[in-house]
Design a protein around this motif. Structure first.
Motif, PDB file in Angstrom:
ATOM      1  N   GLU A   1      -4.068  -4.924  -1.453  1.00 32.26           N
ATOM      2  CA  GLU A   1      -3.319  -5.931  -0.705  1.00 32.26           C
ATOM      3  C   GLU A   1      -3.778  -7.341  -1.067  1.00 32.26           C
ATOM      4  O   GLU A   1      -2.956  -8.262  -1.185  1.00 32.26           O
ATOM      5  CB  GLU A   1      -3.478  -5.667   0.795  1.00 32.26           C
ATOM      6  CG  GLU A   1      -2.824  -4.358   1.227  1.00 32.26           C
ATOM      7  CD  GLU A   1      -3.170  -3.957   2.654  1.00 32.26           C
ATOM      8  OE1 GLU A   1      -2.442  -3.128   3.221  1.00 32.26           O
ATOM      9  OE2 GLU A   1      -4.182  -4.471   3.194  1.00 32.26           O
TER      10      GLU A   1
ATOM     11  N   TRP B   1       0.827  -1.203   0.000  1.00 34.33           N
ATOM     12  CA  TRP B   1       0.000   0.000   0.000  1.00 34.33           C
ATOM     13  C   TRP B   1       0.865   1.260   0.000  1.00 34.33           C
ATOM     14  O   TRP B   1       0.552   2.239  -0.687  1.00 34.33           O
ATOM     15  CB  TRP B   1      -0.931  -0.002   1.199  1.00 34.33           C
ATOM     16  CG  TRP B   1      -1.687   1.292   1.352  1.00 34.33           C
ATOM     17  CD1 TRP B   1      -1.606   2.182   2.368  1.00 34.33           C
ATOM     18  CD2 TRP B   1      -2.623   1.847   0.423  1.00 34.33           C
ATOM     19  NE1 TRP B   1      -2.420   3.258   2.149  1.00 34.33           N
ATOM     20  CE2 TRP B   1      -3.066   3.079   0.955  1.00 34.33           C
ATOM     21  CE3 TRP B   1      -3.126   1.424  -0.803  1.00 34.33           C
ATOM     22  CZ2 TRP B   1      -3.985   3.886   0.309  1.00 34.33           C
ATOM     23  CZ3 TRP B   1      -4.052   2.233  -1.454  1.00 34.33           C
ATOM     24  CH2 TRP B   1      -4.471   3.446  -0.902  1.00 34.33           C
TER      25      TRP B   1
ATOM     26  N   ARG C   1      -7.338  -2.227   1.006  1.00 36.32           N
ATOM     27  CA  ARG C   1      -7.436  -3.664   1.265  1.00 36.32           C
ATOM     28  C   ARG C   1      -7.486  -4.458  -0.033  1.00 36.32           C
ATOM     29  O   ARG C   1      -6.891  -5.545  -0.132  1.00 36.32           O
ATOM     30  CB  ARG C   1      -8.685  -3.947   2.117  1.00 36.32           C
ATOM     31  CG  ARG C   1      -8.895  -5.418   2.444  1.00 36.32           C
ATOM     32  CD  ARG C   1      -7.703  -5.999   3.162  1.00 36.32           C
ATOM     33  NE  ARG C   1      -7.836  -7.447   3.368  1.00 36.32           N
ATOM     34  CZ  ARG C   1      -6.824  -8.276   3.468  1.00 36.32           C
ATOM     35  NH1 ARG C   1      -5.572  -7.822   3.379  1.00 36.32           N
ATOM     36  NH2 ARG C   1      -7.032  -9.557   3.668  1.00 36.32           N
TER      37      ARG C   1
ATOM     38  N   ASP D   1      -6.507   5.142   3.375  1.00 40.83           N
ATOM     39  CA  ASP D   1      -7.138   3.849   3.107  1.00 40.83           C
ATOM     40  C   ASP D   1      -7.662   3.693   1.686  1.00 40.83           C
ATOM     41  O   ASP D   1      -8.301   2.696   1.364  1.00 40.83           O
ATOM     42  CB  ASP D   1      -8.301   3.631   4.079  1.00 40.83           C
ATOM     43  CG  ASP D   1      -9.387   4.687   3.918  1.00 40.83           C
ATOM     44  OD1 ASP D   1      -9.110   5.738   3.288  1.00 40.83           O
ATOM     45  OD2 ASP D   1     -10.506   4.457   4.414  1.00 40.83           O
TER      46      ASP D   1
END
Length: 305
Positions: free
Chosen positions: A59, A5, A56, A38
């Motif tokens: 990832e 990230w 997320r 995020d």
């Protein structure tokens, strides 16, 4: 913050604001708007749709590469922008067919899905930019006497004139189609800068040989009056026999200048310099206005004091 990230966010923040990414399969162009802790927010240029790409999901996609390369053609449409962005990160590589983790082959910030600013421009934007460069060059050169210009300046002038002409012709064609739909027979439309009119021009080409010869026979016209040498067949005869071109062709030589290359990177760099100068002039004008306003307020304060 995970390493993947961190790399994704860093590469997104490094991107030139005018650069474009393209989804691997559907070919949708998009750009990064901003990044958060995020997510990355992107905007698609084919419809203005804004979308968030979540940390997320990057990832998860990166973890999936532990099992081997991912065929890009099998990606769901919603995953395509993730793959395009991830291909910018160190250790990740796209060859246009697959996305993989390959530290030895990866180069951060490079990807086949990344379109640099000079190539991301639309045809109208290219015409605008080339016209701006041409206007700047015309302002600096004495074009009334082209022979007096040095070779480099003369070459640049010719290239820009050619680029503006070709680009403007393409845009004019795209503009002409909807304009034609709005023009009736013998109708004129008026704009601020001029007038256009619907015009019909006929171009004739011979029908097939059989139809032409039959028509001649019906009217009693000898076929020999219209039959002659077929240039295409003559080319074949020259190629397969000892007949020379000089025996059957008259050759007229025309010498002209032909543009053989354009350095779009150099043009874009010069354009950025011009735009920076314009910004500086705008800032100077704003500063001047502020100073004038300050002087006015001081005068008012002194006069009332």
């Amino acid at each position: 913050m995970s390493e993947v990230w961190h790399d994704v966010r860093e590469e997104c923040e490094r991107l030139d604001p005018e650069a474009r990414l393209v989804t691997p399969v559907s070919g949708r162009p998009f750009g990064t708007e901003t990044t958060f802790d995020d997510r990355v927010v992107v905007r698609f240029h084919d419809g203005g749709e804004e979308r968030r790409l979540d940390r997320r999901q990057f990832e998860v996609l990166a973890d999936r590469l532990d099992d081997g390369p991912i065929p890009l053609g099998e990606l769901p449409a919603g995953v395509e922008p993730y793959a395009a962005v991830l291909s910018l990160a160190p250790e990740h590589v796209s060859d246009g067919e697959t996305l993989s983790r390959s530290p030895d082959d990866a180069a951060a910030g490079e990807s086949p899905h990344l379109v640099p600013p000079e190539e991301a421009r639309t045809p109208p934007e290219r015409v605008h930019d080339d016209a701006l460069l041409l206007a700047d060059l015309l302002e600096r050169l004495d074009t009334e006497d082209p022979a007096s210009l040095d070779t480099e300046a003369l070459t640049d002038l010719y290239v820009l004139l050619s680029d503006v002409q070709r680009g403007a012709d393409r845009v004019r064609s795209s503009v002409g189609e909807p304009l034609l739909d709005r023009l009736g027979p013998d109708q004129e439309l008026h704009g601020r800068f001029g007038t256009v009119r619907r015009t019909t021009r006929e171009r004739q080409r011979p029908k097939g040989d059989e139809a032409v010869l039959d028509a001649l026979d019906e009217h009693g016209i000898p076929q020999e009056w219209v039959t002659g040498v077929d240039p295409d067949r003559l080319d074949v005869v020259v190629a397969v026999t000892d007949l020379t071109e000089d025996e059957v062709y008259d050759t007229d030589e025309q010498v002209y200048v032909r543009k053989t290359g354009v350095d779009e990177g150099e043009k874009f760099s010069r354009l950025q310099g011009l735009l920076d100068r314009v910004d500086e002039l705008d800032e100077d004008a704003a500063l001047h206005d502020d100073l004038v306003d300050l002087e006015r307020r001081l005068d008012e304060a002194l006069s009332t004091g």
